[in-house]
Write an enzyme that holds these catalytic residues in place. Sequence first.
Site, PDB file in Angstrom:
ATOM      1  N   ALA A  65       0.859  -1.180   0.000  1.00 30.25           N
ATOM      2  CA  ALA A  65       0.000   0.000   0.000  1.00 30.25           C
ATOM      3  C   ALA A  65       0.895   1.231   0.000  1.00 30.25           C
ATOM      4  O   ALA A  65       2.071   1.155   0.387  1.00 30.25           O
ATOM      5  CB  ALA A  65      -0.890  -0.016   1.241  1.00 30.25           C
ATOM      6  N   GLY A 109       0.552  -5.063   0.934  1.00 29.50           N
ATOM      7  CA  GLY A 109      -0.660  -5.137   0.113  1.00 29.50           C
ATOM      8  C   GLY A 109      -0.399  -5.775  -1.249  1.00 29.50           C
ATOM      9  O   GLY A 109      -1.307  -6.353  -1.848  1.00 29.50           O
ATOM     10  N   GLU A 112      -0.535  -9.395  -0.662  1.00 29.39           N
ATOM     11  CA  GLU A 112      -1.937  -9.716  -0.364  1.00 29.39           C
ATOM     12  C   GLU A 112      -2.783  -9.719  -1.635  1.00 29.39           C
ATOM     13  O   GLU A 112      -3.657 -10.574  -1.813  1.00 29.39           O
ATOM     14  CB  GLU A 112      -2.476  -8.709   0.658  1.00 29.39           C
ATOM     15  CG  GLU A 112      -1.774  -8.859   1.998  1.00 29.39           C
ATOM     16  CD  GLU A 112      -2.063  -7.735   2.988  1.00 29.39           C
ATOM     17  OE1 GLU A 112      -2.238  -8.039   4.172  1.00 29.39           O
ATOM     18  OE2 GLU A 112      -2.110  -6.566   2.577  1.00 29.39           O
ATOM     19  N   GLU A 132       4.782  -5.057   7.035  1.00 28.44           N
ATOM     20  CA  GLU A 132       4.025  -4.020   7.755  1.00 28.44           C
ATOM     21  C   GLU A 132       4.573  -3.786   9.161  1.00 28.44           C
ATOM     22  O   GLU A 132       4.588  -2.660   9.655  1.00 28.44           O
ATOM     23  CB  GLU A 132       2.536  -4.406   7.842  1.00 28.44           C
ATOM     24  CG  GLU A 132       1.787  -4.333   6.527  1.00 28.44           C
ATOM     25  CD  GLU A 132       1.838  -5.616   5.718  1.00 28.44           C
ATOM     26  OE1 GLU A 132       2.712  -6.475   5.982  1.00 28.44           O
ATOM     27  OE2 GLU A 132       1.013  -5.768   4.800  1.00 28.44           O
TER      28      GLU A 132
HETATM   29  N1  DAK Z   1       4.593   3.273  -0.735  1.00 30.30           N
HETATM   30  C1  DAK Z   1       4.976   4.453  -1.287  1.00 30.30           C
HETATM   31  N2  DAK Z   1       6.108   4.610  -1.992  1.00 30.30           N
HETATM   32  C2  DAK Z   1       6.904   3.523  -2.143  1.00 30.30           C
HETATM   33  C3  DAK Z   1       6.576   2.262  -1.601  1.00 30.30           C
HETATM   34  C4  DAK Z   1       5.335   2.151  -0.881  1.00 30.30           C
HETATM   35  N3  DAK Z   1       4.895   1.019  -0.377  1.00 30.30           N
HETATM   36  N4  DAK Z   1       7.567   1.408  -1.919  1.00 30.30           N
HETATM   37  C5  DAK Z   1       8.466   2.093  -2.636  1.00 30.30           C
HETATM   38  N5  DAK Z   1       8.074   3.378  -2.773  1.00 30.30           N
HETATM   39  C6  DAK Z   1       8.763   4.453  -3.481  1.00 30.30           C
HETATM   40  C7  DAK Z   1       9.977   4.936  -2.695  1.00 30.30           C
HETATM   41  O1  DAK Z   1       9.591   5.856  -1.684  1.00 30.30           O
HETATM   42  C8  DAK Z   1      10.806   5.569  -3.802  1.00 30.30           C
HETATM   43  O2  DAK Z   1      10.261   6.827  -4.106  1.00 30.30           O
HETATM   44  P1  DAK Z   1      11.221   8.140  -4.244  1.00 30.30           P
HETATM   45  O3  DAK Z   1      12.000   8.198  -2.990  1.00 30.30           O
HETATM   46  O4  DAK Z   1      12.076   7.798  -5.457  1.00 30.30           O
HETATM   47  O5  DAK Z   1      10.265   9.257  -4.477  1.00 30.30           O
HETATM   48  C9  DAK Z   1      10.520   4.656  -4.991  1.00 30.30           C
HETATM   49  O6  DAK Z   1       9.296   3.972  -4.699  1.00 30.30           O
HETATM   50  C10 DAK Z   1      11.605   3.596  -5.185  1.00 30.30           C
HETATM   51  O7  DAK Z   1      11.755   2.910  -3.967  1.00 30.30           O
HETATM   52  P2  DAK Z   1      13.195   2.705  -3.260  1.00 30.30           P
HETATM   53  O8  DAK Z   1      14.111   3.811  -3.587  1.00 30.30           O
HETATM   54  O9  DAK Z   1      12.907   2.402  -1.820  1.00 30.30           O
HETATM   55  O10 DAK Z   1      13.680   1.377  -4.012  1.00 30.30           O
HETATM   56  P3  DAK Z   1      14.700   0.284  -3.465  1.00 30.30           P
HETATM   57  O11 DAK Z   1      15.021  -0.583  -4.630  1.00 30.30           O
HETATM   58  O12 DAK Z   1      15.823   0.907  -2.734  1.00 30.30           O
HETATM   59  O13 DAK Z   1      13.854  -0.571  -2.392  1.00 30.30           O
HETATM   60  C11 DAK Z   1      11.892  -1.753  -1.609  1.00 30.30           C
HETATM   61  C12 DAK Z   1      12.777  -1.318  -2.823  1.00 30.30           C
HETATM   62  C13 DAK Z   1      10.655  -2.415  -2.135  1.00 30.30           C
HETATM   63  C14 DAK Z   1      12.691  -2.730  -0.731  1.00 30.30           C
HETATM   64  C15 DAK Z   1      11.559  -0.482  -0.765  1.00 30.30           C
HETATM   65  O14 DAK Z   1      11.037   0.526  -1.659  1.00 30.30           O
HETATM   66  C16 DAK Z   1      10.574  -0.730   0.325  1.00 30.30           C
HETATM   67  O15 DAK Z   1      10.905  -1.257   1.391  1.00 30.30           O
HETATM   68  N6  DAK Z   1       9.295  -0.319   0.106  1.00 30.30           N
HETATM   69  C17 DAK Z   1       8.266  -0.393   1.112  1.00 30.30           C
HETATM   70  C18 DAK Z   1       7.787  -1.820   1.266  1.00 30.30           C
HETATM   71  C19 DAK Z   1       6.729  -1.941   2.349  1.00 30.30           C
HETATM   72  O16 DAK Z   1       6.970  -1.632   3.520  1.00 30.30           O
HETATM   73  N7  DAK Z   1       5.523  -2.386   1.960  1.00 30.30           N
HETATM   74  C20 DAK Z   1       4.403  -2.499   2.880  1.00 30.30           C
HETATM   75  C21 DAK Z   1       3.584  -1.232   2.890  1.00 30.30           C
HETATM   76  S1  DAK Z   1       2.272  -1.319   4.103  1.00 30.30           S
HETATM   77  C22 DAK Z   1      -5.318  -2.027   4.414  1.00 30.30           C
HETATM   78  C23 DAK Z   1      -4.989  -2.651   3.305  1.00 30.30           C
HETATM   79  C24 DAK Z   1      -3.663  -2.854   2.970  1.00 30.30           C
HETATM   80  C25 DAK Z   1      -2.679  -2.413   3.771  1.00 30.30           C
HETATM   81  C26 DAK Z   1      -3.016  -1.779   4.914  1.00 30.30           C
HETATM   82  C27 DAK Z   1      -4.329  -1.587   5.244  1.00 30.30           C
HETATM   83  N8  DAK Z   1      -6.697  -1.824   4.769  1.00 30.30           N
HETATM   84  C28 DAK Z   1      -7.750  -2.409   3.922  1.00 30.30           C
HETATM   85  C29 DAK Z   1      -7.076  -1.134   5.908  1.00 30.30           C
HETATM   86  C30 DAK Z   1      -1.310  -2.644   3.355  1.00 30.30           C
HETATM   87  C31 DAK Z   1      -0.249  -2.091   3.940  1.00 30.30           C
HETATM   88  C32 DAK Z   1       1.040  -2.149   3.291  1.00 30.30           C
HETATM   89  O17 DAK Z   1       1.234  -2.724   2.264  1.00 30.30           O
END
Ligand code: DAK
Length: 258
Positions: A65, A109, A112, A132
């Site tokens: 997400a 997400g 998921e 998360e």
């Molecule tokens: N959200 C927003 N931006 C993201 C992102 C994300 N999840 N993942 C990556 N980006 C963005 C980065 O901020 C970066 O943007 P700029 O800085 O260039 O503006 C760009 O994408 C490239 O990312 P990185 O520079 O970080 O790339 P790397 O190769 O270094 O790293 C990575 C790749 C995938 C390991 C890293 O980007 C990362 O850790 N991303 C976050 C992964 C994460 O934590 N995912 C879980 C998110 S929480 C719900 C439903 C669903 C959910 C919740 C509630 N309800 C129905 C209530 C779900 C929650 C989630 O998924």
Amino acid sequence: MTYENIIVERRDGVGLITLNRPEALNALSCPLLRDLAQALDDLESDNQIGAIVLTGSEKAFAAGADIKEMQEQTWPDLYVANYMTVDGDRMSRSRKPVIAAVSGYALGGGCELAMMCDFILASESAKFGQPEVTLGITPGLGGSQRLTRFVGKSKAMEMCLTGRMMDAEEAERTGLVSRIIPGDGLVDEAMKTATKIAAMSTPVTMMIKEAVNRSYEVTLSEGVRFERVMFQAAFGTEDQSEGMAAFVEKRKPVFKNR
Ligand code: DAK
């Protein structure tokens, strides 16, 4: 219909949806999920479409997400708006078969969403995870439930509690992924597989999908009873007559989805 965050193509009875927010690794923002829900509505109501493929980019199926969109939200915001819930869950309500073709990151997400599809084909670069916990939140789109059913309690618990990612090989070994497609042929193979499904009787593939999914919800005897009803219902289709006649006449069946 044109979309801002996804690309939708139709080929040989298959709808191909490509998540397209490369600047954010296909992070699932509300507008993207709205596009996806709309595309599923369109494809499911299109009689020419018998199967759907959902894919992302080589680097990311979807990195979760959109954290930047979620960052400032409060509990009442999420609760009152039922944030991401209706569009985010839309895939789990799809009735036509959907294949997830996963390359690169499928996190949070994204993982998921892939698990809501009917099966997952992965490239060698695929990485699955529920990170998360590292953001101070829990999985929110079914990760704690679906991942556990796919890979068992021990691995699901470890992944959800630590955020550890699973590579393609481990994902295939544990049953999260049905097949790994080597090299760069992932989307072609997913399309080939989906085309094969689309050439079958659509009412029958929909019944099969419903029956398999029922196994997650009910007891074995109830599930078998449901399957029996579906089996009998298949004999109410012209496609059953055609499929069996084609076998006896040693030719390929031509299903009409009736
Ligand atoms: N959200 C927003 N931006 C993201 C992102 C994300 N999840 N993942 C990556 N980006 C963005 C980065 O901020 C970066 O943007 P700029 O800085 O260039 O503006 C760009 O994408 C490239 O990312 P990185 O520079 O970080 O790339 P790397 O190769 O270094 O790293 C990575 C790749 C995938 C390991 C890293 O980007 C990362 O850790 N991303 C976050 C992964 C994460 O934590 N995912 C879980 C998110 S929480 C719900 C439903 C669903 C959910 C919740 C509630 N309800 C129905 C209530 C779900 C929650 C989630 O998924």
